[in-house]
Design a protein around this motif. Structure first.
Motif, short mmCIF file in Angstrom:
data_model
loop_
_atom_site.label_atom_id
_atom_site.label_comp_id
_atom_site.label_asym_id
_atom_site.label_seq_id
_atom_site.Cartn_x
_atom_site.Cartn_y
_atom_site.Cartn_z
N THR A 242 4.62 22.89 -7.30
CA THR A 242 5.31 21.62 -7.46
C THR A 242 5.65 20.98 -6.13
OG1 THR A 242 7.62 22.40 -7.39
CG2 THR A 242 6.45 22.66 -9.47
N ALA A 243 5.71 19.66 -6.14
CA ALA A 243 6.16 18.94 -4.96
C ALA A 243 7.63 19.23 -4.68
CB ALA A 243 5.95 17.44 -5.15
N ASP A 244 8.40 19.47 -5.74
CA ASP A 244 9.85 19.65 -5.61
C ASP A 244 10.21 20.88 -4.77
OD1 ASP A 244 10.88 17.81 -8.24
OD2 ASP A 244 8.88 18.68 -8.36
N LEU A 246 8.73 22.11 -2.25
CA LEU A 246 8.34 22.05 -0.85
C LEU A 246 9.53 21.82 0.07
CD1 LEU A 246 5.06 19.98 -1.27
CD2 LEU A 246 5.27 22.45 -0.87
N SER A 297 0.59 13.94 -8.70
CA SER A 297 1.49 13.80 -7.56
C SER A 297 1.83 15.14 -6.93
CB SER A 297 2.77 13.09 -7.99
OG SER A 297 3.42 13.79 -9.04
N ASP A 298 1.90 16.19 -7.73
CA ASP A 298 2.12 17.54 -7.18
C ASP A 298 0.91 17.97 -6.36
OD1 ASP A 298 4.73 18.29 -8.40
OD2 ASP A 298 3.62 18.03 -10.26
N ALA A 301 0.91 16.16 -3.07
CA ALA A 301 1.97 16.65 -2.18
C ALA A 301 1.62 18.02 -1.61
CB ALA A 301 3.29 16.72 -2.93
N LEU A 302 0.99 18.87 -2.40
CA LEU A 302 0.61 20.20 -1.92
C LEU A 302 -0.48 20.10 -0.86
CD1 LEU A 302 0.65 22.05 -5.34
CD2 LEU A 302 2.17 22.52 -3.42
#
Length: 456
Positions: A242-244, A246, A297-298, A301-302
């Motif tokens: 997940t982006a969260d 990070l 979006s994840d 972001a990764l």
């Protein structure tokens, strides 16, 4: 180790430690004997003209499930390590959730015995944690395993550590790095029950990232980081999805300029960089894995996090199942993908797409695992190091990308989630301990992978 052929690779584009440079590389006695330019061939050497192709250190995969012992009907060390070297992965670290699980020193040594003479790549095996093997963890010889695997989410068999006191003690007393699978089990169970009430057993595959939610990942990852900080434990969080999550990790090089290294590190896997929620429509359970592949979006972001040194390691989490198993309804379809054979070329697509350079892929897939787990004399193109090498062809003879076909798959399960996808790089050759084991089309010689050693 048996004597290995002497080889001189000339006219290569070497990629190592942040640099790309033209040069030659000599292999003798299983090691890199010399790196330079204009090296002259000796009478006893086989000369290979790389013709400008990139020569990389062999990849070190810090997360595979080769299913042995106990699940050899879907995979075993011999078949999966063959697929790995065909993909340029020359060393691997295998997970403990086998049958029986690897929960003590005897089970650990049994896996090393099984590997001897059968495995194509170099290998290490993790000790697993459970609610009742604290003494085995406390007394683990740190030279015998890359680390201790703690499942802080649902797992196979007796390997979910959900006793807070035991979890705290493991982080306090472990003699090696801890690696964690971070998902919150109660949250997952509650979501599973909710979706079963709506759909029964045949839950749509696209619901998987909602059942194994980002919230479940974040909660568990926060707990692991809190425990590591409390006890000063070296922690490596696997398969960030997940982006969260990070924001929980420190950006910057794994090894700093002063020689110190990050205490808490993060890994993501190739499938999180190449697939997203939209792919469930066509691939369904073939990309069902834990944690789940999530949103576009994840994925974006990764990719940025790999390029920006927030993510330290790139791995596969290779976890094969049969097609028959995968075609079961959701609640009985197992999670996991076979990935080792095409992981490196899939990662190199990020280079072709302009997201990062080849040296960054090498850092995440070779240098960083060696540094993180103290792997001795592997993971770099350095004189004196073992000659684990992979030659990359970015200009196939026909001038076209190659497309993955089921007939090419060497994993015992016989399928790949990348079937039908095209890649602009391919593996031209792989050497393990100085021996050519893959010539671009077939395996060469016999398996002779060695037990990894750890400089601790």
């Amino acid at each position: 180790m048996p004597s290995s052929p002497r080889t001189l690779i000339v006219n290569a584009r070497l990629v190592n430690e942040g640099r790309e440079f033209d040069g030659d590389l000599r292999i003798a006695d299983g090691r890199i004997a010399e790196i330079g330019t204009g090296l002259s061939a000796r009478d006893d050497e086989t000369v290979i003209d790389a013709a400008g192709r990139r020569l990389l250190p062999g990849m070190i995969d810090d997360q595979v499930h080769f299913r042995e012992p106990g699940m050899e009907y879907k995979a075993d060390m011999a078949t999966e390590s063959a697929a790995a070297v065909a993909g340029g992965l020359t060393s691997f670290m295998d997970m403990p959730n086998t049958s029986p699980p690897t929960l003590d020193a005897a089970a650990l040594e049994d896996k090393y015995r099984r590997a001897a003479g059968r495995v194509w790549g170099n290998h290490g095996f993790y000790l697993g944690a459970s609610n009742d093997n604290l003494e085995a963890i406390r007394t683990l010889d740190p030279l015998t395993a890359p680390g201790v695997k703690v499942f802080m989410g649902a797992s196979t068999g007796n390997m979910l550590v959900d006793d807070p006191e035991i979890l705290d003690a493991i982080f306090r007393e472990v003699p090696t790095p801890i690696i964690t699978h971070c998902e919150d089990t109660p949250m997952i169970e509650a979501e599973t029950a909710r979706y079963k009430a709506k759909y029964g057993d045949d839950i749509p595959a696209a619901c998987h990232p909602d059942i194994r939610s980002r919230e479940a990942c974040i909660k568990s990852t926060r707990l692991a980081i809190e425990l590591a900080r409390r006890h000063g434990t070296r922690l490596h969080v696997l398969h960030i999805s997940t982006a969260d999550e990070l924001a929980l990790f420190e950006a910057g090089p794994l090894v700093r300029a002063d020689g110190s290294r990050k205490q808490i590190t993060a890994e993501t896997c190739i499938h999180f960089l190449r697939f997203d929620r939209r792919d469930y429509e066509t691939l369904g359970h073939l990309i069902k894995c834990n944690p789940a592949i999530k949103d576009p979006s994840d994925r974006e972001a990764l990719i940025r996090a790999v390029a920006g040194d927030v993510i330290d390691v790139l791995a596969t989490d290779h976890a094969p199942h049969t097609l028959e198993e995968k075609h079961n309804p959701y609640v009985r379809a197992p999670s996991g993908l076979p990935l080792v054979q095409f992981a490196l070329v899939a990662a190199l697509e990020l280079v072709h797409e302009g997201h990062m350079g080849t040296a960054q892929i090498v850092q995440k897939f070779a240098h960083a695992p060696a540094q993180l787990f103290d792997v001795a004399e592997r993971g770099f193109l350095r004189e004196g190091y073992f000659a684990d090498l992979v030659l990359i062809d970015d200009a196939p003879v026909d001038g076209k990308p190659f497309t993955v076909e089921r007939s090419q798959v060497l994993s015992k399960c016989g399928w790949s989630p990348f079937e039908g996808r095209s890649f602009r790089s391919r593996i031209a050759s792989t050497w393990v301990n100085g021996r050519l084991v893959w010539d671009g089309e077939r395996l060469v010689g016999e398996p002779d992978g060695q037990r990894l050693t750890f400089a601790r």
